[in-house]
Design an enzyme around this catalytic site. Structure first.
Site, PDB file in Angstrom:
ATOM      1  N   HIS A 100       0.886  -1.177   0.000  1.00 41.72           N
ATOM      2  CA  HIS A 100       0.000   0.000   0.000  1.00 41.72           C
ATOM      3  C   HIS A 100       0.918   1.220   0.000  1.00 41.72           C
ATOM      4  O   HIS A 100       2.008   1.174   0.578  1.00 41.72           O
ATOM      5  CB  HIS A 100      -0.826   0.108   1.276  1.00 41.72           C
ATOM      6  CG  HIS A 100      -1.720  -1.048   1.577  1.00 41.72           C
ATOM      7  ND1 HIS A 100      -1.286  -2.196   2.170  1.00 41.72           N
ATOM      8  CD2 HIS A 100      -3.060  -1.197   1.406  1.00 41.72           C
ATOM      9  CE1 HIS A 100      -2.307  -3.019   2.348  1.00 41.72           C
ATOM     10  NE2 HIS A 100      -3.394  -2.450   1.888  1.00 41.72           N
ATOM     11  N   ASP A 103       2.406   1.907   3.296  1.00 44.96           N
ATOM     12  CA  ASP A 103       3.365   0.947   3.866  1.00 44.96           C
ATOM     13  C   ASP A 103       4.784   1.384   3.557  1.00 44.96           C
ATOM     14  O   ASP A 103       5.691   1.168   4.365  1.00 44.96           O
ATOM     15  CB  ASP A 103       3.226  -0.456   3.233  1.00 44.96           C
ATOM     16  CG  ASP A 103       1.851  -1.053   3.371  1.00 44.96           C
ATOM     17  OD1 ASP A 103       1.137  -0.677   4.306  1.00 44.96           O
ATOM     18  OD2 ASP A 103       1.509  -1.913   2.521  1.00 44.96           O
TER      19      ASP A 103
HETATM   20  C1  XLS Z   1      -7.669  -6.823   4.448  1.00 46.24           C
HETATM   21  C2  XLS Z   1      -7.133  -7.014   3.113  1.00 46.24           C
HETATM   22  C3  XLS Z   1      -5.959  -6.131   2.746  1.00 46.24           C
HETATM   23  C4  XLS Z   1      -5.782  -6.122   1.254  1.00 46.24           C
HETATM   24  C5  XLS Z   1      -4.981  -4.987   0.726  1.00 46.24           C
HETATM   25  O1  XLS Z   1      -8.457  -7.619   4.950  1.00 46.24           O
HETATM   26  O2  XLS Z   1      -6.826  -8.361   2.953  1.00 46.24           O
HETATM   27  O3  XLS Z   1      -4.805  -6.528   3.412  1.00 46.24           O
HETATM   28  O4  XLS Z   1      -5.211  -7.307   0.822  1.00 46.24           O
HETATM   29  O5  XLS Z   1      -5.531  -3.766   1.008  1.00 46.24           O
END
Ligand code: XLS
Ligand code: NI
Ligand code: NI
Length: 437
Positions: A100, A103
């Site tokens: 993200h 991140d």
């Molecule tokens: C949350 C999601 C998230 C996505 C990316 O439950 O799995 O981690 O994979 O935003």
């Protein structure tokens, strides 16, 4: 350069007899399975957020894991974190990662500052990618954590929040393109509702589609040829999330004409939250031509939330890889470990052990899925089960050659259908034989 994983060696395949915790027992990257090396079938990716950012905080307690990488300045920390991530991926032989925007770069005091941080980190990470050959699987934007998204992002009642999310997504798409990513994910963390009493559901869904259309138009205009993905999840954090499951998302994509650009990123734990098996979600995507990528993890059947555990259940990995093989494998997608170590597994070594267990579980799943296909009994059984549609009245039904009246005439003449057993128990024993035999 400082090592962030000093006790983690370069992890190698040692075979199933090895007792070395820092070795693969089943993942042998270059071993050929059905004509392709394991690593190409599996395309493992590291999730930046769980692996490098999440410190074990839960609603009842603070972080248990140090994730500061010895730095206090946010940008110095972001760089150290990136170094740690690339050291980790190199040691484990992981060739892809997913992130993200937030991140990889810290949020600044203003949008401009945040964007500048992102641009700087993208260049920094590009350097690490060039040095190591590690690639980006997909990028995404965190449009759920900040309070400005408390009512949603694309589905917010507040048009300024929509605009902010769109701006963030624009930059996350740029970052994905700059780093050569072949996928861009929408996971609608707050795209849902808590109560319909305050919600214009029709407008919210139209707006979500508007945001996605804008993203596609922008990405394509900048030369992005990869896939956009929606990652279905039925609930959490909201009570009801619009991207409930694959079938719901397919209806949405078709309604708004987004089905040419979007595929599915299917997460195991989200499938079970939607009361489906992981295989069900993968099958639904496959038969509708929208199978894209996978978030590999597993939930706890006794808990009603997204525990994001490392996958170790070999039945699930086998049935998953069976669907992947039947779909013809990954093209732009891969297996992203959207999984985190338990709060009590707080050492850096635990992260390596967790990835080893997950990679081995999927390698074993791949081996067993290929064995099931080569064995042929399951496929043959299904083929025979539907044999009545190959000839006679069944073929006429499939070819669209009969009317209701003709079917009635057929039934009047032939009477009761002759039934045959579905043999579930037998097939389950065949699967056990393939996995354990
Ligand atoms: C949350 C999601 C998230 C996505 C990316 O439950 O799995 O981690 O994979 O935003
Ligand atoms: Ni996910
Ligand atoms: Ni999840």
């Amino acid at each position: 350069m400082a090592s962030y994983f000093p006790t983690v060696p370069t992890v190698k395949y040692e075979g199933s007899k090895s007792k070395n915790p820092m070795a693969f027992k089943f993942y042998n990257p270059d071993q050929i399975i059905m004509g392709k090396p394991m690593k190409e079938h599996l395309k493992f990716a590291m999730s930046y957020w769980h692996t490098l950012c999440a410190g074990g905080r839960d609603p009842f307690g603070v972080e248990t894991m140090g994730r500061t990488y010895g730095q206090t300045d946010p940008m110095a920390q972001a760089k150290a974190k990136a170094d740690a991530g690339f050291e980790f991926m190199q040691k484990l032989g992981i060739e892809y990662f997913c992130f993200h925007d937030l991140d990889i770069a810290p949020e600044g005091a203003t949008f401009e500052e945040t964007r500048a941080n992102l641009l700087e980190m993208v260049e920094y990470i590009d350097g690490l990618m060039k040095k190591t050959g590690i690639k980006l699987l997909w990028g995404t934007a965190n449009c759920f954590g900040n309070p400005r998204y408390m009512h949603g992002a694309g589905t917010s009642c507040n048009a300024d929040s929509f605009a902010y999310a769109a701006s963030q997504i624009k930059n996350a798409i740029d970052a994905t393109i700059r780093l050569g990513g072949k996928g861009y994910v929408f996971w609608g963390g707050r795209e849902g509702y808590e109560t319909l009493l305050n919600t214009d559901m029709g407008l919210e869904l139209d707006n979500m589609a508007r945001l996605m259309k804008l993203a596609v138009a922008y990405g394509r205009s900048k030369g992005f040829t990869g896939d956009f993905y929606i990652e279905p999840k039925p609930k959490e954090p909201t009570k009801h999330q619009y991207d409930f499951d694959t079938a719901t998302v397919i209806g949405f994509l078709r309604k708004y004409g987004l089905d040419k650009d979007f595929k599915m990123n299917i997460e195991a734990n989200h499938a079970t939250l939607a009361m489906h098996t992981f295989q069900h979600e993968l099958r639904t995507a496959r038969i509708n031509g929208v199978f894209g990528s996978i978030d590999a993890n597993q939930g706890d059947y006794l808990l009603g939330w997204d525990t994001d555990q490392f996958p170790t259940n070999v039945y699930d990995t086998t049935l998953c890889m069976y669907e992947v093989l039947k779909a013809g494998g990954f093209t732009n997608g891969g297996l992203n470990f959207d999984a985190k170590v338990r709060r009590g597994s707080f050492t850096f070594e635990d992260i390596a052990l967790a990835y080893i267990s997950g990679m081995d579980a999927f390698a074993l799943g791949l081996i067993k899925a290929a064995a099931a296909i080569e064995d042929g009994r399951l496929d043959k059984f299904v083929e025979n089960r539907y044999a009545s549609y190959k000839t006679g009245i069944g073929k006429d039904i499939v070819d669209g050659k009969v009317t209701l009246e003709q079917l009635e005439a057929y039934t009047l003449k032939n009477g009761e259908p002759k039934m045959e057993s579905g043999k579930q128990e037998y097939l389950e024993s065949v699967l056990n034989e393939i996995i354990f035999g």
